[in-house]
Design a protein around this motif. Structure first.
Motif, PDB file in Angstrom:
ATOM      1  N   THR A 186     -27.153  45.787  -9.781  1.00 33.82           N
ATOM      2  CA  THR A 186     -26.399  45.523 -10.824  1.00 33.82           C
ATOM      3  C   THR A 186     -26.551  46.713 -11.967  1.00 33.82           C
ATOM      4  N   ARG A 187     -27.619  47.269 -12.131  1.00 33.18           N
ATOM      5  CA  ARG A 187     -27.786  48.405 -13.083  1.00 33.18           C
ATOM      6  C   ARG A 187     -27.124  49.731 -12.529  1.00 33.18           C
ATOM      7  N   ILE A 212     -29.240  38.004 -12.523  1.00 32.25           N
ATOM      8  CA  ILE A 212     -28.506  37.994 -13.791  1.00 32.25           C
ATOM      9  C   ILE A 212     -27.248  37.029 -13.493  1.00 32.25           C
ATOM     10  N   SER A 213     -26.715  36.904 -12.315  1.00 30.89           N
ATOM     11  CA  SER A 213     -25.699  36.184 -12.080  1.00 30.89           C
ATOM     12  C   SER A 213     -25.436  35.670 -10.419  1.00 30.89           C
ATOM     13  N   THR A 236     -20.132  39.001  -8.185  1.00 36.03           N
ATOM     14  CA  THR A 236     -20.850  39.910  -9.262  1.00 36.03           C
ATOM     15  C   THR A 236     -22.391  40.312  -8.663  1.00 36.03           C
ATOM     16  N   ASP A 293     -28.917  41.657  -7.070  1.00 32.69           N
ATOM     17  CA  ASP A 293     -28.747  41.426  -8.338  1.00 32.69           C
ATOM     18  C   ASP A 293     -30.289  41.002  -8.896  1.00 32.69           C
ATOM     19  N   GLY A 307     -33.089  39.756 -10.984  1.00 28.25           N
ATOM     20  CA  GLY A 307     -33.172  39.173 -12.108  1.00 28.25           C
ATOM     21  C   GLY A 307     -33.498  37.499 -12.099  1.00 28.25           C
ATOM     22  N   ALA A 316     -22.895  35.877 -18.281  1.00 24.91           N
ATOM     23  CA  ALA A 316     -23.454  35.998 -19.609  1.00 24.91           C
ATOM     24  C   ALA A 316     -22.313  36.192 -20.449  1.00 24.91           C
ATOM     25  N   GLU A 346     -32.814  36.302  -5.100  1.00 32.94           N
ATOM     26  CA  GLU A 346     -33.189  37.458  -5.419  1.00 32.94           C
ATOM     27  C   GLU A 346     -33.498  38.198  -4.195  1.00 32.94           C
ATOM     28  N   GLU A 364     -36.471  41.376 -12.646  1.00 27.91           N
ATOM     29  CA  GLU A 364     -35.801  42.617 -13.033  1.00 27.91           C
ATOM     30  C   GLU A 364     -36.875  43.499 -13.712  1.00 27.91           C
ATOM     31  N   THR A 395     -23.945  43.975 -20.049  1.00 26.01           N
ATOM     32  CA  THR A 395     -24.302  42.659 -19.243  1.00 26.01           C
ATOM     33  C   THR A 395     -22.830  42.040 -19.272  1.00 26.01           C
ATOM     34  N   THR A 430     -38.027  46.503 -16.211  1.00 22.31           N
ATOM     35  CA  THR A 430     -37.581  47.212 -17.459  1.00 22.31           C
ATOM     36  C   THR A 430     -38.225  48.531 -17.663  1.00 22.31           C
TER      37      THR A 430
END
Lengths: 617, 245
Positions: free
Chosen positions: A164-165, A112-113, A30, A108, A110, B42, A117, A323, B38, A325
């Motif tokens: 990721t985004r 996030i997963s 991921t 990724d 964050g 998650a 970093e 991350e 997401t 924003t």
């Protein structure tokens, strides 16, 4: 041409197909996994060779070989996979390529997963190869094609680094659905070119260092390196990747400052930047992860004796980790452009609230209630829960270490299971358990590893344990898929990405072949048998393995479910012991959610009064 | 102009399909759309969000804080968790039935969802509180809430699509075997949405999301629509009488 609303990863896949890709390979991770999945889906005529390689290093090497024969190759992975593949990539950068090689390494922020970093742009600089940094799904589709062109023009592997985004964002993309794979000329032997020796490295390294500024010069005219906003202004925002999208959201239509988009961070498009920064006195850099562009701009200023001031992560204007924003970037830019101070921005919402209250526009809201925390947990009915529970039960009262690994089963660390003491990187559980063993031979050591991770990097650890005579029980949590990243097949599943049914590689056979004396296969959902297998292994010295075999519950529709009968005494033993998300207390009664229960029956086996029954759906 | 919709809930509730349906409908009707989900770690029972951004001038993949026009919350605590995204005067649709995390079962802190809806009532004027289990009882499963809530949003005047466009998106997006039940779910939501709008005239802001078209429903759809609406109104009458007596 066809237009479709699609995920960023699919856009990258279709971009590669439009570029005539011949070979696509990678390892799931991921947020990169859907790229290979998408190519396989589009590959109905099997004209492209698509594979999930056993790990990222293998993928990179398959691509290197195919490229030497002139094939265009796409290699995909998450950024930590790039660490695994780096041995191959670093050398490939020196040898160079024949057919274009584009390596997608998805970052990724964050995280996030992910475990780290890290920033792929820095890796590109370290490898001395070009990198493209898309800021949107639409751009990613175009850039992967451009990356192939540059790769072949300069005979070098090229990195594409979405974040990721971008990977998991959706947008409308118009793509060429008629594209066919390129003709592959075939391998022409040339050992002077394809065999890496110090002599070759010496010559090619010098060539690469001479070439890179030339690429930087060409990048200065690259379409996505672009300046937006005002001319003859004193302030500029330099942004890359998702940071550019956030900056654009705030700065669109403005003429009092300029926004400079750097889409190719390495080699740096120097001429483009020098032109764009002419007359600029202050620069704010907006980028996620490493202060890459910031340091490049500082270096540029030193090199060309320019007096612009560079603000960013090193000056505390933006965060060094985590991350970005939209509102965070808006605040950074707003403060930079002198529209407000951080203090004013923070006060604003308080002032607004007071105004609303005075005007009676909103009732005084009560204090926000405490929000329930929702740590990710193993799914209801997940066989990993049963495997962990069996080991926990069998080892109750004994000194034991539980080394975990990367996959869904890292979630075995959650309460009440609490069965993961360590987790470092792919395959590390087995080897770390050995390290723990050598420091304290009296403690029993268990290593947990999933089936896909076992093939990726677990086997070497087992060979290491057997050879060095460690005491260890390896628990292979075999759910017949790569679950965490979206259920990709692997060598043990009997399917590959060409849609073929292939021979399954037997994990049990591998373990026996490596000389393990005890290999027990057990269904973890049969608690009594599973506990017995664990006890048996814990009693013995040497390397043992238990294959906990039960398929991932997300792959099939459950035919059964468990229900709580009125024999329930409300002791909550089921909740305390296994922590299944389907079980909860509703109006003082233990209830099992019929929607998520799979009828795994583990709760029934831990119920002290036999109050839980399995029934057919 | 942009219109930002934040969908939030807990992994497994089907927020991703809901956001896909919204985005696909927007695409079909020529509206520029971007969205982001997401997914990954998650997904396993953790909080999930989908950011759907309609309009030309939305560049960032995620909605900036205080810029969401509409929050569709599949779970009450998740609505509160994401309230910071709501613009001043924005609208919220929230499912009142909570999903209790395992940690709550292990160490009960008394979370039952009502504290969240109460908090929202104090904060948000344009609010629709709906019990997913109740709304979906005729559909056989609360898992159809993800499509029903889109009907609800449209019926409440909070989306700029037509019934026709949304129904045909459902038809082409979901698996054939589930198309009928999902269309039924959508109609169920639509009726509940219209009822909510009648009960709260401030719910929809004219021009914010374009009025939906008057495409006639099929006879069967119409019958179902009226039945659900009647039932909701009946319930409201009874509740009102209860308050009086």
């Amino acid at each position: 041409m066809k237009t479709e609303y699609m995920m960023g990863n699919k856009a990258i896949a279709l971009g590669a197909i439009a570029a005539g890709v011949n070979v696509a390979c990678g390892y799931p991770g991921t947020p990169s996994s859907e790229i290979i999945d998408s190519i396989a889906k589009a590959n109905k005529d099997k004209a492209i060779h698509v594979e999930w390689s056993i790990n990222e290093k293998a993928a990179m090497e398959v691509a290197a070989g195919a490229s030497y024969a002139g094939a265009r190759c796409l290699v995909t992975m998450k950024m930590m996979g790039l660490n695994v593949a780096s041995d191959a990539l670093m050398s490939l950068a020196y040898v160079g390529v024949e057919g274009g090689v584009v390596v997608v390494s998805a970052d990724d922020p964050g995280p996030i997963s992910s475990q780290t970093e890290q920033d792929t742009r820095l890796f590109a600089k370290y490898c001395r190869i070009p990198v493209f940094d898309p800021s949107s799904v639409e751009e990613a589709y175009r850039m992967v094609q451009d990356a192939f062109e540059y790769s072949e023009k300069y005979k070098t592997p090229v990195l594409l680094r979405p974040t990721t985004r971008i990977d998991h964002a959706y947008a409308s993309v118009t793509y060429d659905e008629t594209a066919k794979p390129k003709d592959v000329p075939g391998f022409v032997k040339n050992s002077k070119r394809f065999v890496i020796f110090p002599g070759l490295s010496r010559a090619n390294h010098a060539m690469i260092e001479k070439r890179n500024p030339e690429i930087g010069e060409e990048f200065s005219d690259y379409a996505f390196n672009r300046v937006y906003g005002g001319k003859d202004v004193k302030k500029a925002v330099v942004a890359g990747g998702t940071g550019f999208a956030y900056a654009m959201e705030y700065m669109q239509g403005r003429e009092d400052a300029k926004l400079i988009h750097v889409a190719t961070p390495h080699p740096l498009p120097e001429r483009f930047l020098l032109n764009a920064l002419e007359g600029v006195e202050e620069v704010l850099v907006v980028e996620e992860l490493f202060p890459y562009l910031e340091e490049e701009l500082l270096m540029l200023a030193g090199k060309h004796k320019l007096s612009y001031k560079v603000l960013g992560k090193h000056t505390g204007n933006s965060p060094l980790s985590g991350e970005d924003t939209a509102e965070g970037v808006a605040e950074e830019i707003g403060v930079f452009l002198g529209e407000f101070t951080h203090e004013e921005e923070r006060m604003k919402s308080t002032v607004e609230q007071i105004k609303d209250k005075l005007s009676g526009e909103v009732k005084t809201p009560p204090l926000a209630p405490a929000l329930p925390v929702r740590p990710p947990v193993l799914c209801a009915g997940c066989p990993h829960r049963a495997s962990f529970y069996a080991v926990k039960k069998a080892m109750k009262g004994r000194k034991a270490n539980f080394s975990g690994d990367i996959g869904c089963y890292t979630l075995g660390n959650a309460m009440p299971l609490d069965m993961v003491d360590t987790c470092l990187c792919m395959g590390a559980g087995i080897t770390m358990a050995q390290g723990l063993h050598w420091t304290d031979p009296d403690t029993v050591n268990f290593a947990f590893i999933g089936d896909s991770t076992f093939f990726a990097s677990g086997m070497t650890g087992i060979a290491n344990a057997v050879y060095n005579e460690a005491d260890l029980t390896v628990c292979i949590l075999d759910n017949s898929t790569t679950a965490m990243t979206g259920h990709q097949p692997h060598p043990g599943t009997g399917r590959n990405m060409m849609g073929d049914v292939v021979a399954k590689i037997s994990i049990e056979g591998i373990l026996k072949g490596m000389g393990l004396k005890k290999v027990i296969t057990v269904n973890p959902l049969n608690l009594e048998e599973a506990v017995e297998a664990v006890r048996e292994c814990a009693e013995e010295k040497g390397v043992k393995a238990i294959l906990f075999a039960s398929p991932c519950v997300a792959l099939f529709k459950p035919e059964q479910k468990c229900t709580v009968t009125d024999r329930c005494i409300g002791c909550k033993n089921c909740i305390r012991e296994i922590g299944c998300p389907a079980i909860s207390v509703k109006e003082d009664k233990i209830t099992i959610d019929a929607l998520s229960c799979t009828g795994c029956n583990l709760c029934a086996q831990v119920c002290p009064v036999g109050a839980i029954e399995k029934e057919v759906r | 102009m942009s219109y930002n919709i934040l969908l939030c809930g807990v992994g497994g509730q089907g927020t991703v399909l809901a956001s896909k349906l919204l985005a696909a409908t927007a695409c079909k009707t020529g509206i520029t759309v971007h969205s982001a989900e997401t997914i990954g770690m998650a997904q396993r029972g953790g909080p999930v969000t989908s950011h759907v951004r309609l309009g030309e001038d939305a560049y960032a993949p995620l909605i900036p804080k205080k810029k969401a026009d509409l929050i569709i919350a599949f779970e009450p605590a998740e609505a509160v968790r994401n309230l910071g995204y709501l613009k001043k005067g924005g609208a919220v649709i929230v499912n009142s039935s909570p999903i209790k995390p395992v940690t709550e079962s292990l160490h009960p802190a008394g979370y039952d969802g009502s504290e969240m809806t109460k908090y929202l009532e104090g904060f948000v004027k344009r609010l629709v509180v709906v019990d997913a289990d109740d709304l979906c009882k005729d559909l056989g499963s609360a898992k159809f809430f993800n499509v029903a809530v889109l009907g609800l949003a449209l019926g409440a005047g909070l989306l700029s699509f037509t019934k026709e466009d949304m129904l045909s998106t459902i038809e082409t997006t979901v698996k054939e075997a589930f198309a009928e039940i999902n269309k039924k779910a959508f109609i169920t939501g639509l009726a509940a949405g219209e009822a909510a709008r009648q009960a709260n005239p401030e719910l929809a802001v004219p021009g914010e999301a374009r009025e939906m078209s008057k495409r006639n429903l099929t006879d069967e759809e119409e019958k179902h629509f009226l039945a659900v609406k009647e039932e909701i109104e009946e319930k409201r009458r009874k509740a009102a009488e209860g308050v009086k007596s």
